[in-house]
Design a protein around this motif. Structure first.
Motif, PDB file in Angstrom:
ATOM      1  N   PRO A 187      37.963  31.844  37.141  1.00 57.05           N
ATOM      2  CA  PRO A 187      38.438  33.227  37.227  1.00 57.05           C
ATOM      3  C   PRO A 187      37.802  33.935  38.428  1.00 57.05           C
ATOM      4  CG  PRO A 187      37.728  32.689  34.992  1.00 57.05           C
ATOM      5  CD  PRO A 187      37.246  31.573  35.877  1.00 57.05           C
ATOM      6  N   ASP A 188      38.613  34.674  39.183  1.00 62.60           N
ATOM      7  CA  ASP A 188      38.063  35.417  40.323  1.00 62.60           C
ATOM      8  C   ASP A 188      38.662  36.816  40.348  1.00 62.60           C
ATOM      9  OD1 ASP A 188      40.641  35.007  41.271  1.00 62.60           O
ATOM     10  OD2 ASP A 188      40.005  34.435  43.298  1.00 62.60           O
ATOM     11  N   TYR A 189      38.296  37.602  41.376  1.00 65.29           N
ATOM     12  CA  TYR A 189      38.765  38.992  41.451  1.00 65.29           C
ATOM     13  C   TYR A 189      40.066  39.116  42.225  1.00 65.29           C
ATOM     14  CZ  TYR A 189      34.179  39.933  39.566  1.00 65.29           C
ATOM     15  OH  TYR A 189      33.075  39.929  38.757  1.00 65.29           O
ATOM     16  N   GLY A 190      40.495  38.038  42.863  1.00 63.90           N
ATOM     17  CA  GLY A 190      41.819  38.001  43.455  1.00 63.90           C
ATOM     18  C   GLY A 190      41.974  38.827  44.716  1.00 63.90           C
ATOM     19  N   ILE A 191      43.200  38.855  45.191  1.00 64.30           N
ATOM     20  CA  ILE A 191      43.516  39.482  46.476  1.00 64.30           C
ATOM     21  C   ILE A 191      43.303  40.996  46.442  1.00 64.30           C
ATOM     22  CG2 ILE A 191      45.964  39.794  45.955  1.00 64.30           C
ATOM     23  CD1 ILE A 191      46.551  38.900  48.838  1.00 64.30           C
ATOM     24  N   TRP A 192      43.412  41.615  45.246  1.00 59.98           N
ATOM     25  CA  TRP A 192      43.221  43.068  45.150  1.00 59.98           C
ATOM     26  C   TRP A 192      41.789  43.432  44.776  1.00 59.98           C
ATOM     27  CZ3 TRP A 192      46.978  43.519  47.915  1.00 59.98           C
ATOM     28  CH2 TRP A 192      48.260  43.047  47.622  1.00 59.98           C
ATOM     29  N   GLU A 193      40.912  42.475  44.683  1.00 56.63           N
ATOM     30  CA  GLU A 193      39.466  42.680  44.516  1.00 56.63           C
ATOM     31  C   GLU A 193      39.105  43.430  43.234  1.00 56.63           C
ATOM     32  OE1 GLU A 193      37.941  42.886  49.032  1.00 56.63           O
ATOM     33  OE2 GLU A 193      38.728  44.795  48.325  1.00 56.63           O
ATOM     34  N   ARG A 194      39.938  43.319  42.219  1.00 56.20           N
ATOM     35  CA  ARG A 194      39.700  44.177  41.062  1.00 56.20           C
ATOM     36  C   ARG A 194      39.677  43.446  39.723  1.00 56.20           C
ATOM     37  NH1 ARG A 194      44.058  48.523  40.760  1.00 56.20           N
ATOM     38  NH2 ARG A 194      43.696  48.556  38.537  1.00 56.20           N
ATOM     39  N   GLY A 195      39.993  42.154  39.703  1.00 59.75           N
ATOM     40  CA  GLY A 195      40.033  41.477  38.417  1.00 59.75           C
ATOM     41  C   GLY A 195      41.289  41.863  37.649  1.00 59.75           C
ATOM     42  N   ASN A 196      41.155  42.111  36.369  1.00 60.09           N
ATOM     43  CA  ASN A 196      42.350  42.383  35.568  1.00 60.09           C
ATOM     44  C   ASN A 196      42.930  43.772  35.867  1.00 60.09           C
ATOM     45  OD1 ASN A 196      40.586  44.100  34.294  1.00 60.09           O
ATOM     46  ND2 ASN A 196      40.759  43.169  32.270  1.00 60.09           N
ATOM     47  N   LYS A 197      44.082  44.040  35.297  1.00 64.68           N
ATOM     48  CA  LYS A 197      44.857  45.217  35.687  1.00 64.68           C
ATOM     49  C   LYS A 197      44.129  46.535  35.453  1.00 64.68           C
ATOM     50  CE  LYS A 197      49.363  45.296  34.926  1.00 64.68           C
ATOM     51  NZ  LYS A 197      50.708  45.512  34.337  1.00 64.68           N
ATOM     52  N   ILE A 198      43.338  46.625  34.396  1.00 66.72           N
ATOM     53  CA  ILE A 198      42.670  47.901  34.124  1.00 66.72           C
ATOM     54  C   ILE A 198      41.406  48.076  34.962  1.00 66.72           C
ATOM     55  CG2 ILE A 198      43.601  48.253  31.807  1.00 66.72           C
ATOM     56  CD1 ILE A 198      41.047  47.102  30.663  1.00 66.72           C
ATOM     57  N   ASN A 199      41.160  47.110  35.860  1.00 65.78           N
ATOM     58  CA  ASN A 199      40.104  47.291  36.864  1.00 65.78           C
ATOM     59  C   ASN A 199      38.730  47.469  36.239  1.00 65.78           C
ATOM     60  OD1 ASN A 199      39.229  47.357  39.482  1.00 65.78           O
ATOM     61  ND2 ASN A 199      39.642  49.526  39.786  1.00 65.78           N
ATOM     62  N   HIS A 200      38.445  46.717  35.196  1.00 62.13           N
ATOM     63  CA  HIS A 200      37.132  46.796  34.561  1.00 62.13           C
ATOM     64  C   HIS A 200      36.173  45.728  35.080  1.00 62.13           C
ATOM     65  CE1 HIS A 200      37.414  49.557  30.794  1.00 62.13           C
ATOM     66  NE2 HIS A 200      38.019  50.075  31.823  1.00 62.13           N
ATOM     67  N   GLY A 201      36.530  45.130  36.194  1.00 64.97           N
ATOM     68  CA  GLY A 201      35.652  44.136  36.790  1.00 64.97           C
ATOM     69  C   GLY A 201      35.608  42.826  36.042  1.00 64.97           C
ATOM     70  N   ILE A 202      36.651  42.542  35.256  1.00 63.47           N
ATOM     71  CA  ILE A 202      36.717  41.291  34.513  1.00 63.47           C
ATOM     72  C   ILE A 202      37.546  40.296  35.312  1.00 63.47           C
ATOM     73  CG2 ILE A 202      37.437  40.180  32.363  1.00 63.47           C
ATOM     74  CD1 ILE A 202      37.179  42.943  31.021  1.00 63.47           C
ATOM     75  N   ALA A 203      36.916  39.219  35.770  1.00 64.55           N
ATOM     76  CA  ALA A 203      37.625  38.225  36.565  1.00 64.55           C
ATOM     77  C   ALA A 203      38.630  37.470  35.695  1.00 64.55           C
ATOM     78  CB  ALA A 203      36.627  37.254  37.193  1.00 64.55           C
ATOM     79  N   GLU A 204      39.709  36.989  36.321  1.00 66.02           N
ATOM     80  CA  GLU A 204      40.699  36.189  35.611  1.00 66.02           C
ATOM     81  C   GLU A 204      41.340  35.200  36.572  1.00 66.02           C
ATOM     82  OE1 GLU A 204      43.769  38.685  34.009  1.00 66.02           O
ATOM     83  OE2 GLU A 204      44.175  39.671  35.914  1.00 66.02           O
ATOM     84  N   LEU A 205      41.983  34.183  36.019  1.00 67.10           N
ATOM     85  CA  LEU A 205      42.703  33.223  36.863  1.00 67.10           C
ATOM     86  C   LEU A 205      43.884  33.921  37.512  1.00 67.10           C
ATOM     87  CD1 LEU A 205      42.816  30.017  34.617  1.00 67.10           C
ATOM     88  CD2 LEU A 205      41.422  30.379  36.664  1.00 67.10           C
ATOM     89  N   ASN A 206      44.021  33.759  38.834  1.00 69.21           N
ATOM     90  CA  ASN A 206      45.099  34.398  39.581  1.00 69.21           C
ATOM     91  C   ASN A 206      45.931  33.341  40.296  1.00 69.21           C
ATOM     92  OD1 ASN A 206      44.580  37.441  39.416  1.00 69.21           O
ATOM     93  ND2 ASN A 206      42.571  36.678  40.004  1.00 69.21           N
ATOM     94  N   ALA A 207      47.247  33.412  40.127  1.00 72.08           N
ATOM     95  CA  ALA A 207      48.131  32.432  40.756  1.00 72.08           C
ATOM     96  C   ALA A 207      48.035  32.486  42.279  1.00 72.08           C
ATOM     97  CB  ALA A 207      49.575  32.676  40.308  1.00 72.08           C
TER      98      ALA A 207
END
Length: 373
Positions: A187-207
């Motif tokens: 799981p990482d923070y992805g291209i938008w540097e924010r993790g999951n949609k609610i932006n709580h800094g929780i990393a997730e797998l990103n396609a």
């Protein structure tokens, strides 16, 4: 050369010269003459200070100089512009390499810990290449950015540029390959540097991260970083199982970006240019159509649904939102013209001329002139 072909060549050179002025004035004049790095932007506003050198932004920005150099080379340009453009590319890529090599100990640690705090930094000081924010002060774990760097390092080297000079640098790049080889389960923070949609800094797998890693691993497998005349010591090794697992993870996630984001324009970068990571035509077409149906608007595409970033009602003093608050951003998400360029390029590569013409017209309508450009 006949008169007509000479006229045609001169006309193409004149067009490239116009592009050269744009690339030089908009991009290369902002390249730091010591570090070789570019600021992501000159903007400093309520949304942040963008004058640092983001890895992703630097690679994407310098692609225009590299592409223009290739076009000049094809026409046999003899005024030195090809050389200047190519060396600007080399300087930037080596600037990023140097900044990352200063964090070689983190790459070594991350291979064992997979801890986001051990991740390579996502941005550096533009003038020095040094770190600008602490390990815990930013979502640095953005595997797509490192993968994009590796993918373009391979492509630029294959085009004839000499970017890697020493065996120590080869060894570091090999370590970067190991660094991204577990992207399919990291799981990482992805291209938008924010993790999951609610932006709580929780990393997730990103396609978008998995797809870029797949492209980088495929490009680096068996690749000689010293070019066609390099010896065996400069060949990069990739475990084929890592490529297979990355492909399986990507295909199982798409057309979603992640568990929290059902559709995301970031995926455009992996279903087409620059990663071309999806092998199944049906999955690629389905993913693109979902993005167009759900996210495309008059001015561009939304990043993802319920995205509050830079909207009129966003509270710039807050970083996080609770799930129930996201509904306030419905139908007012920002539309970004950037994604029209992805859609345009993908149609050009697929030789869909009518579709390319349509997106070119959409982009032209959004053009804003500044200082004659």
């Amino acid at each position: 050369m006949t008169d007509s072909s000479e006229e045609n060549s001169n006309g193409k050179l004149a067009q490239l010269d116009a592009y050269y002025r744009q690339v030089n004035e908009i991009i290369l004049q902002r390249q730091d003459w010591v570090s070789g790095l570019l600021p992501a932007s000159t903007a400093v506003n309520i949304h942040g200070n963008y004058t640092d050198a983001w890895v992703r932004d630097n690679v994407y920005s310098i692609l225009s100089a590299w592409g223009l150099a290739l076009a000049y080379r094809r026409l046999g340009e003899a005024e030195g512009k090809t050389y200047l453009l190519e060396q600007s590319v080399v300087k930037l890529m080596r600037g990023l390499l140097t900044a990352m090599m200063r964090q070689a100990f983190k790459v070594e640690r991350f291979k064992h810990t997979q801890d986001p705090l051990d991740a390579l930094h996502a941005k550096y000081d533009t003038k020095t290449g040094n770190v600008v924010v602490g390990d815990s002060e930013w979502g640095h774990l953005q595997l797509d950015a490192t993968s994009l760097f590796l993918l373009m390092l391979a492509q630029m080297t294959a085009s004839g540029l000499r970017i890697i000079f020493t065996i120590d640098e080869v060894n570091f790049v090999q370590n970067l390959v190991h660094y991204i080889s577990r992207t399919y389960r990291t799981p990482d923070y992805g291209i938008w540097e924010r993790g999951n949609k609610i932006n709580h800094g929780i990393a997730e797998l990103n396609a978008s991260s998995i797809g870029m890693a797949k492209a980088a691993l495929e490009a680096m497998s068996g690749f000689n970083l010293f070019g066609k005349n390099g010896g065996q010591t400069a060949v990069i090794h990739v475990i084929s199982d890592d490529i297979a697992r990355t492909r399986i993870a990507l295909e199982s996630l798409l057309p979603r970006e992640s568990l929290s984001k059902e559709v995301d324009s970031a995926v455009l970068s992996v279903i087409g240019y620059p990663a071309f990571a999806v092998d199944q035509d049906s999955l690629r077409n389905r993913t693109e159509q979902l993005i167009i149906d759900k996210l495309q608007g008059r001015y561009g595409c939304k990043r993802f649904l319920l995205d509050g970033h830079q909207t009129e009602i966003e509270d710039s003093h807050r970083l996080h939102y609770d799930p129930h608050e996201l509904k306030q951003f419905m139908d007012i998400e920002c539309e970004w013209p950037l994604f029209f360029t992805y859609l345009l390029l993908n149609r050009l590569f697929a030789n869909h001329q009518e579709g390319a013409k349509d997106y070119r017209e959409k982009i032209d309508r959004l053009m804003v002139e500044q200082i004659g450009q």
